[in-house]
Write an enzyme that holds these catalytic residues in place. Structure first.
Site, PDB file in Angstrom:
ATOM      1  N   ASP A  69      -7.350  -5.830  -4.730  1.00 28.03           N
ATOM      2  CA  ASP A  69      -7.179  -4.565  -5.790  1.00 28.03           C
ATOM      3  C   ASP A  69      -7.358  -5.361  -7.094  1.00 28.03           C
ATOM      4  O   ASP A  69      -7.822  -4.689  -8.200  1.00 28.03           O
ATOM      5  CB  ASP A  69      -5.789  -4.372  -5.662  1.00 28.03           C
ATOM      6  CG  ASP A  69      -5.403  -3.493  -4.448  1.00 28.03           C
ATOM      7  OD1 ASP A  69      -6.477  -2.890  -3.981  1.00 28.03           O
ATOM      8  OD2 ASP A  69      -4.570  -3.284  -4.200  1.00 28.03           O
ATOM      9  N   GLN A 127       0.931  -1.083   0.039  1.00 28.38           N
ATOM     10  CA  GLN A 127       0.060  -0.025  -0.110  1.00 28.38           C
ATOM     11  C   GLN A 127       0.990   1.210  -0.061  1.00 28.38           C
ATOM     12  O   GLN A 127       0.667   2.227  -0.493  1.00 28.38           O
ATOM     13  CB  GLN A 127      -0.793   0.050   1.251  1.00 28.38           C
ATOM     14  CG  GLN A 127      -2.117  -1.091   1.231  1.00 28.38           C
ATOM     15  CD  GLN A 127      -2.885  -0.838  -0.207  1.00 28.38           C
ATOM     16  OE1 GLN A 127      -2.794  -1.893  -0.977  1.00 28.38           O
ATOM     17  NE2 GLN A 127      -3.705  -0.022  -0.233  1.00 28.38           N
ATOM     18  N   HIS A 136       1.699   3.173  -3.324  1.00 26.38           N
ATOM     19  CA  HIS A 136       0.944   3.869  -3.969  1.00 26.38           C
ATOM     20  C   HIS A 136       1.216   5.594  -4.140  1.00 26.38           C
ATOM     21  O   HIS A 136       1.012   6.034  -4.980  1.00 26.38           O
ATOM     22  CB  HIS A 136      -0.685   3.694  -3.429  1.00 26.38           C
ATOM     23  CG  HIS A 136      -1.502   2.626  -3.971  1.00 26.38           C
ATOM     24  ND1 HIS A 136      -1.993   2.659  -5.060  1.00 26.38           N
ATOM     25  CD2 HIS A 136      -1.791   1.407  -3.391  1.00 26.38           C
ATOM     26  CE1 HIS A 136      -2.514   1.395  -5.406  1.00 26.38           C
ATOM     27  NE2 HIS A 136      -2.492   0.550  -4.194  1.00 26.38           N
ATOM     28  N   GLU A 172      -9.670   1.502   5.062  1.00 27.60           N
ATOM     29  CA  GLU A 172     -10.143   1.251   3.755  1.00 27.60           C
ATOM     30  C   GLU A 172     -10.059  -0.320   3.640  1.00 27.60           C
ATOM     31  O   GLU A 172     -10.820  -0.906   3.085  1.00 27.60           O
ATOM     32  CB  GLU A 172      -9.278   2.163   2.823  1.00 27.60           C
ATOM     33  CG  GLU A 172      -9.715   1.779   1.281  1.00 27.60           C
ATOM     34  CD  GLU A 172      -8.549   2.285   0.334  1.00 27.60           C
ATOM     35  OE1 GLU A 172      -8.826   2.557  -0.827  1.00 27.60           O
ATOM     36  OE2 GLU A 172      -7.548   2.748   0.840  1.00 27.60           O
ATOM     37  N   HIS A 173      -8.712  -0.557   4.029  1.00 27.46           N
ATOM     38  CA  HIS A 173      -8.524  -2.010   3.675  1.00 27.46           C
ATOM     39  C   HIS A 173      -7.931  -2.589   5.108  1.00 27.46           C
ATOM     40  O   HIS A 173      -7.118  -2.096   5.602  1.00 27.46           O
ATOM     41  CB  HIS A 173      -7.424  -2.451   2.723  1.00 27.46           C
ATOM     42  CG  HIS A 173      -7.463  -2.086   1.504  1.00 27.46           C
ATOM     43  ND1 HIS A 173      -6.637  -0.582   1.258  1.00 27.46           N
ATOM     44  CD2 HIS A 173      -8.017  -2.253   0.266  1.00 27.46           C
ATOM     45  CE1 HIS A 173      -6.936  -0.365  -0.101  1.00 27.46           C
ATOM     46  NE2 HIS A 173      -7.868  -1.137  -0.674  1.00 27.46           N
ATOM     47  N   HIS A 211     -52.898  19.088   4.713  1.00 25.94           N
ATOM     48  CA  HIS A 211     -52.528  17.738   4.723  1.00 25.94           C
ATOM     49  C   HIS A 211     -53.748  16.886   5.036  1.00 25.94           C
ATOM     50  O   HIS A 211     -54.037  15.940   4.097  1.00 25.94           O
ATOM     51  CB  HIS A 211     -51.387  17.127   5.624  1.00 25.94           C
ATOM     52  CG  HIS A 211     -50.165  17.448   5.156  1.00 25.94           C
ATOM     53  ND1 HIS A 211     -49.800  19.057   4.714  1.00 25.94           N
ATOM     54  CD2 HIS A 211     -49.006  16.818   4.935  1.00 25.94           C
ATOM     55  CE1 HIS A 211     -48.494  18.680   4.406  1.00 25.94           C
ATOM     56  NE2 HIS A 211     -48.106  17.534   4.221  1.00 25.94           N
TER      57      HIS A 211
END
Length: 440
Positions: free
Chosen positions: A366, A262, A265, A332-333, A425
């Site tokens: 991924d 990771q 990235h 996230e992961h 109403h």
């Protein structure tokens, strides 16, 4: 190379107080918002001309048009490495299996005799999908965006990816080839906030979309925030994250490799290990050095990411404490590398996606697990989901009552309307009947 946060010895705080102790990247979307605002409005007023100007300014390319010619898509697919094509086809096949099973069906509930409520699911009409093209090329993001939209039944799908100098102003050819494999023929050479604005407002070449999805940099995230309310969005994606909950049974070689995967990235990528094992922590620290030295993108991405404030090894007293930490973090992961990993994974409440045991690394998700890799970041997993078929569907209730069914409940409707001081109403029901208060 990576710092430590020691939470042992004390009772862990709850909620926000615990989150504040954990590492997180700085990602100021609000500050970026002011910079993207004029770009978005320029695209609104000048359309394609503005996109061409920003391609020259930000991407260093001269475009005569923003839409990618059909022949460029066909050529990219023809010239695609056969091994890459086979891998993409398998990724698409597996993603379709998973996302097809997410489809929802219409359901009718009979509330009372003569009174039904039907929920039907209708796809958005048109979506604009974004595939990043900065530090890396992401044909996998094309798959992860297009497949759920197609399986949801979206009729009109367009995709944007930044123009590349080395490919004469076209997006990366692997991006184009992935589009061709998926049958997406409306592709634009546009990146950043200007691509989101193109989808939101429309241009001479591109019709406006109802929704924009896909990961991107902070400028993409800021543009999504700018247009929230005008168009639908998936999420304001921030820097990618991995958290690993591990005990002494975990293999430090695997854990180190996954943290690095990771970190490569982006220099803002977050790599977090949460463990109750001092021995594992030390072994992972030791293992990081040779693995980082043996890979690519060391100085510009991996080392800054691992050394940044967003990454750390978090030591806890017990796995129970570790579970509290990863739930507070909302990664996230999230990898679970413990004894009885499936049982621990079942107890996790907050994560974009959970990877169970030593043979389900994030890299699998991924590309080829069948799951979606467009996931919430920045702790948003505590309230948001990853991209799915549901992201592109709208639930619509259809109310069908007979006269008798309405008459049976009319007095309750009138009572509640008057309790809210909304007499009109109630009058809407009284107009349908020779009104009489029940019981009189």
């Amino acid at each position: 190379m990576i710092s430590r946060i020691d939470l042992r010895g004390d009772i862990l705080p709850e909620g926000g107080a615990l989150r504040d102790l954990l590492p997180r990247a700085e990602f100021d979307v609000e500050a970026a918002l002011e910079k993207v605002r004029p770009i978005c409005e320029d695209v609104h007023h000048r359309g394609t001309a503005a996109l061409i100007e920003y391609a020259r300014k930000f991407d260093g390319v001269e475009l005569s048009q923003v839409r990618v010619p059909a022949q460029a898509l066909a050529t990219a697919l023809e010239q695609l490495d056969p091994a890459v094509r086979a891998a993409l086809e398998e990724s698409i096949r597996r993603a379709r299996i998973v996302h097809r099973n997410q489809r929802r069906t219409e359901h009718t509930t009979q509330v009372v005799p003569g009174g039904t409520v039907t929920e039907k699911w209708v796809p958005v009409e048109r979506v604009g999908l974004y595939a990043p093209g900065g530090r890396s090329v992401y044909p996998s993001s094309v798959v992860m965006n297009v497949v759920p939209a197609q399986e949801a039944g979206v009729e009109s799908i367009a995709l944007a990816s930044p123009p590349q100098v080395e490919f004469d102003g076209l997006p990366h050819p692997t991006i184009l080839a992935a589009c061709a494999l998926l049958g997406v023929d409306e592709v634009y050479a546009a990146g950043g906030a200007q691509a989101v604005a193109m989808f939101a407002y429309g241009t001479e070449e591109c019709a406006p979309a109802n929704m924009v999805t896909g990961p991107g940099n902070i400028w993409v995230a800021a543009a999504k925030r700018y247009f929230t309310g005008k168009i639908g969005i998936d999420t304001e994606a921030g820097p990618t994250e991995i958290a690993v909950l591990a005990d002494s049974t975990a293999d430090p070689v695997h854990v180190a490799a996954d943290l690095i995967s990771q970190a490569e990235h982006d220099p803002l990528a977050a790599a977090v290990l949460v463990t109750d094992s001092e021995e594992l922590a030390a072994a992972v620290e030791k293992e990081l050095e040779p693995q980082v030295a043996a890979t690519k993108h060391i100085e510009d991405r991996i080392k800054p990411a691992l050394a940044g404030k967003q990454s750390a090894i978090v030591l806890v007293d017990t796995l129970e404490d570790g579970l509290k930490v990863v739930d507070a973090y909302g990664a996230e992961h999230l990898e679970i590398q413990t004894a009885d990993a499936a049982a621990w994974a079942a107890r996790v409440r907050n994560a974009g996606a959970i990877f169970v045991g030593p043979w389900a690394p994030v890299s699998l998700g991924d590309y080829c697990a069948g799951s979606n890799h467009v996931l919430p970041t920045g702790g948003c997993a505590c309230h948001s989901s990853g991209l799915s078929v549901q992201s592109f569907l709208r639930g619509i209730h259809i109310v069908d009552y007979s006269r008798d069914a309405l008459a049976e409940v009319a007095h309750h409707v009138v009572t509640l309307a008057e309790a809210e001081d909304l007499p009109a109403h109630g009058a809407a029901l009284k107009a349908r009947f020779e009104w009489k208060v029940p019981g009189q």
